[in-house]
Design a protein around this motif. Structure first.
Motif, PDB file in Angstrom:
ATOM      1  N   ALA A 129       0.855  -1.192   0.000  1.00  0.00           N
ATOM      2  CA  ALA A 129       0.000   0.000   0.000  1.00  0.00           C
ATOM      3  C   ALA A 129       0.885   1.234   0.000  1.00  0.00           C
ATOM      4  O   ALA A 129       1.952   1.247   0.611  1.00  0.00           O
ATOM      5  CB  ALA A 129      -0.910   0.011   1.225  1.00  0.00           C
ATOM      6  N   ARG A 130       0.427   2.258  -0.674  1.00  0.00           N
ATOM      7  CA  ARG A 130       1.133   3.539  -0.703  1.00  0.00           C
ATOM      8  C   ARG A 130       0.639   4.423   0.441  1.00  0.00           C
ATOM      9  O   ARG A 130      -0.513   4.287   0.870  1.00  0.00           O
ATOM     10  CB  ARG A 130       0.876   4.295  -2.022  1.00  0.00           C
ATOM     11  CG  ARG A 130       1.763   3.871  -3.158  1.00  0.00           C
ATOM     12  CD  ARG A 130       1.310   2.563  -3.698  1.00  0.00           C
ATOM     13  NE  ARG A 130       2.166   2.071  -4.790  1.00  0.00           N
ATOM     14  CZ  ARG A 130       2.076   0.861  -5.305  1.00  0.00           C
ATOM     15  NH1 ARG A 130       1.166   0.005  -4.847  1.00  0.00           N
ATOM     16  NH2 ARG A 130       2.878   0.485  -6.268  1.00  0.00           N
ATOM     17  N   THR A 131       1.476   5.360   0.859  1.00  0.00           N
ATOM     18  CA  THR A 131       1.011   6.349   1.824  1.00  0.00           C
ATOM     19  C   THR A 131       0.033   7.286   1.124  1.00  0.00           C
ATOM     20  O   THR A 131      -0.022   7.335  -0.114  1.00  0.00           O
ATOM     21  CB  THR A 131       2.163   7.210   2.360  1.00  0.00           C
ATOM     22  OG1 THR A 131       2.790   7.825   1.271  1.00  0.00           O
ATOM     23  CG2 THR A 131       3.146   6.399   3.135  1.00  0.00           C
ATOM     24  N   THR A 151      -3.584   9.502  -2.689  1.00  0.00           N
ATOM     25  CA  THR A 151      -2.703   8.358  -2.493  1.00  0.00           C
ATOM     26  C   THR A 151      -1.460   8.583  -3.349  1.00  0.00           C
ATOM     27  O   THR A 151      -1.571   8.978  -4.512  1.00  0.00           O
ATOM     28  CB  THR A 151      -3.426   7.057  -2.907  1.00  0.00           C
ATOM     29  OG1 THR A 151      -4.614   6.945  -2.119  1.00  0.00           O
ATOM     30  CG2 THR A 151      -2.558   5.833  -2.670  1.00  0.00           C
ATOM     31  N   HIS A 164       5.882   3.641   0.018  1.00  0.00           N
ATOM     32  CA  HIS A 164       4.970   2.532   0.280  1.00  0.00           C
ATOM     33  C   HIS A 164       5.445   1.601   1.389  1.00  0.00           C
ATOM     34  O   HIS A 164       6.604   1.651   1.811  1.00  0.00           O
ATOM     35  CB  HIS A 164       4.722   1.715  -0.999  1.00  0.00           C
ATOM     36  CG  HIS A 164       5.950   1.040  -1.532  1.00  0.00           C
ATOM     37  ND1 HIS A 164       6.505   1.390  -2.733  1.00  0.00           N
ATOM     38  CD2 HIS A 164       6.716   0.054  -1.048  1.00  0.00           C
ATOM     39  CE1 HIS A 164       7.563   0.631  -2.961  1.00  0.00           C
ATOM     40  NE2 HIS A 164       7.717  -0.183  -1.946  1.00  0.00           N
ATOM     41  N   ASN A 187       8.998  -0.488   5.189  1.00  0.00           N
ATOM     42  CA  ASN A 187       8.680   0.801   4.554  1.00  0.00           C
ATOM     43  C   ASN A 187       9.860   1.185   3.675  1.00  0.00           C
ATOM     44  O   ASN A 187      10.997   0.942   4.062  1.00  0.00           O
ATOM     45  CB  ASN A 187       8.543   1.902   5.609  1.00  0.00           C
ATOM     46  CG  ASN A 187       7.362   1.675   6.540  1.00  0.00           C
ATOM     47  OD1 ASN A 187       6.347   1.148   6.114  1.00  0.00           O
ATOM     48  ND2 ASN A 187       7.503   2.042   7.781  1.00  0.00           N
ATOM     49  N   SER A 230       0.019   3.692   5.248  1.00  0.00           N
ATOM     50  CA  SER A 230       0.364   2.625   4.304  1.00  0.00           C
ATOM     51  C   SER A 230       0.541   1.304   5.043  1.00  0.00           C
ATOM     52  O   SER A 230       0.173   0.240   4.548  1.00  0.00           O
ATOM     53  CB  SER A 230       1.635   2.975   3.531  1.00  0.00           C
ATOM     54  OG  SER A 230       2.686   3.318   4.408  1.00  0.00           O
ATOM     55  N   SER A 245      -5.742   4.782   2.269  1.00  0.00           N
ATOM     56  CA  SER A 245      -4.723   4.125   1.435  1.00  0.00           C
ATOM     57  C   SER A 245      -5.218   2.834   0.795  1.00  0.00           C
ATOM     58  O   SER A 245      -4.518   2.224  -0.003  1.00  0.00           O
ATOM     59  CB  SER A 245      -3.456   3.826   2.257  1.00  0.00           C
ATOM     60  OG  SER A 245      -2.622   4.971   2.301  1.00  0.00           O
ATOM     61  N   VAL A 297      -4.388  -0.281  -2.608  1.00  0.00           N
ATOM     62  CA  VAL A 297      -3.642  -1.434  -2.100  1.00  0.00           C
ATOM     63  C   VAL A 297      -3.628  -2.577  -3.119  1.00  0.00           C
ATOM     64  O   VAL A 297      -4.604  -2.786  -3.841  1.00  0.00           O
ATOM     65  CB  VAL A 297      -4.256  -1.887  -0.738  1.00  0.00           C
ATOM     66  CG1 VAL A 297      -5.625  -2.509  -0.904  1.00  0.00           C
ATOM     67  CG2 VAL A 297      -3.315  -2.798   0.012  1.00  0.00           C
TER      68      VAL A 297
END
Ligand code: PMV
Length: 326
Positions: free
Chosen positions: A8-10, A36, A41, A95, A108, A144, A322
């Motif tokens: 998932a990205r921030t 997003t 991520h 991360n 994320s 996210s 996501v």
């Protein structure tokens, strides 16, 4: 053993969330609108394993402890309950950026955890359920789950079933950039949950923050749909400064900024006076994020990179929601 990996990205809030209407369910007192990101991520692998006697949680190669571990286990517990299975899990999460520094690693992190844990447990959950899981860890994490421009309403229902993220525009619908001016790696002094409670409990501006929020949500959503960067930018800055003003007025005051934060804000104003479209937003940390059109992003990033104290500028475009990797 069932293993699944998700990424998932921030996300960065354009209209901010600050304050909770229900602490136990982690429901926000105000809605929020975010973008997003494309590159910052978290990748999380979850494996449920009959041989484990307890959950093991490793974040960036280091075993998680205390509150950090508890928040992860709380999500795993709900997944186990939903799946009707009792196995403990091994969680490994990475991360590609510094943790707990205002770069939204919890957003994320918990979005990736929710998706990986649900899949590893054999569950195919809709956005509403993934979002409920992610929210247990962090109030901004449900955003996210989706990509592009995302709205998360505060909702009014006690069970939070109307606090579900929805897409305003998909990632490729609007070519803007968010420039992240990184200016320090220190972990934040006041966590967001504590900061929100203190603001709600002691700031004379908290009530006005909540009361003026709906108008900001509407104006920002309209501006995003119309791809109006100047209109959106005005709301983005107003929401950011209202949030920070309300926390600065708390007792004791909460200040996430440093000198470079202020210098970037001033530089962005100078750029605007010179005719460019650049707008700031700041979260629970010192970094400034600058919203601008793609066509102006190199020029703006070059100027911001020269500000004293700015270590680097990360250029982000609207990114996907996501993803399950395995
Ligand atoms: O979700 P949390 O607990 O990390 O809180 C997020 C708070 C802000 O980043 C300051 C604002 C937001 O809406 O993301």
């Amino acid at each position: 053993m069932h293993v699944s990996k998700a990424r998932a990205r921030t996300n960065i809030a354009l209209v901010k969330y600050w304050g909770k209407r229900d602490g136990a369910l982690n429901l926000p007192a105000v809605g929020s609108i975010s973008m997003t990101l494309s590159s910052l991520h978290t990748t999380t692998e979850v494996g449920f394993d009959t041989r484990l006697s307890e959950d093991t949680v490793v974040i960036n190669g280091r075993p998680a402890q205390g509150r950090e571990r508890e928040r992860v286990c709380a999500v795993l517990d709900v997944v186990r309950q939903t799946a009707g299975a009792g196995h403990r899990a091994a969680v490994r999460t990475e991360n590609n950026f510094p943790t707990a520094s205002g770069l939204a690693s919890s957003a994320s992190g918990f979005a990736a955890l929710a998706a990986a844990a649900a899949r590893a447990a054999g569950l195919e959950l809709p956005v509403s359920e993934l979002s409920r899981l992610a929210r247990l860890g962090s109030g901004s994490a449900p955003r996210s789950i989706l990509g592009g421009f995302v709205e998360l309403p505060a909702g009014v229902l006690a069970d939070g079933s109307d606090c579900v993220p929805r897409e305003i525009l998909p990632p490729d619908a609007w070519d803007v950039r968010l420039l992240v001016a990184v200016n320090g790696r220190a972990e934040k002094a006041v966590g967001s949950t504590e900061g929100m409670e203190r603001t709600k409990g002691t700031s004379p501006y908290y009530r006005q923050w909540v009361e003026t929020h709906a108008a900001d949500m509407q104006a920002a959503a309209d501006a995003i749909r119309a791809r109006g960067i100047a209109r959106l930018g005005a709301v983005v800055e107003s929401s950011c400064f209202k949030m920070h003003a309300s926390m600065m007025a708390a007792t004791p005051p909460i200040l996430y900024w440093n000198g470079a934060t202020v210098e970037v804000i001033r530089t962005v104003r100078d750029l605007r006076n010179a005719g460019l479209d650049a707008y700031v937003t700041i979260d629970a940390g010192p970094h400034v994020k600058v919203l601008c059109p793609a066509a102006q992003s190199s020029e703006i990033a070059d100027r911001i990179a020269k500000v004293d104290g700015v270590e680097r500028v990360i250029v982000e475009r609207p990114g996907p929601g996501v993803e399950i990797l395995t």
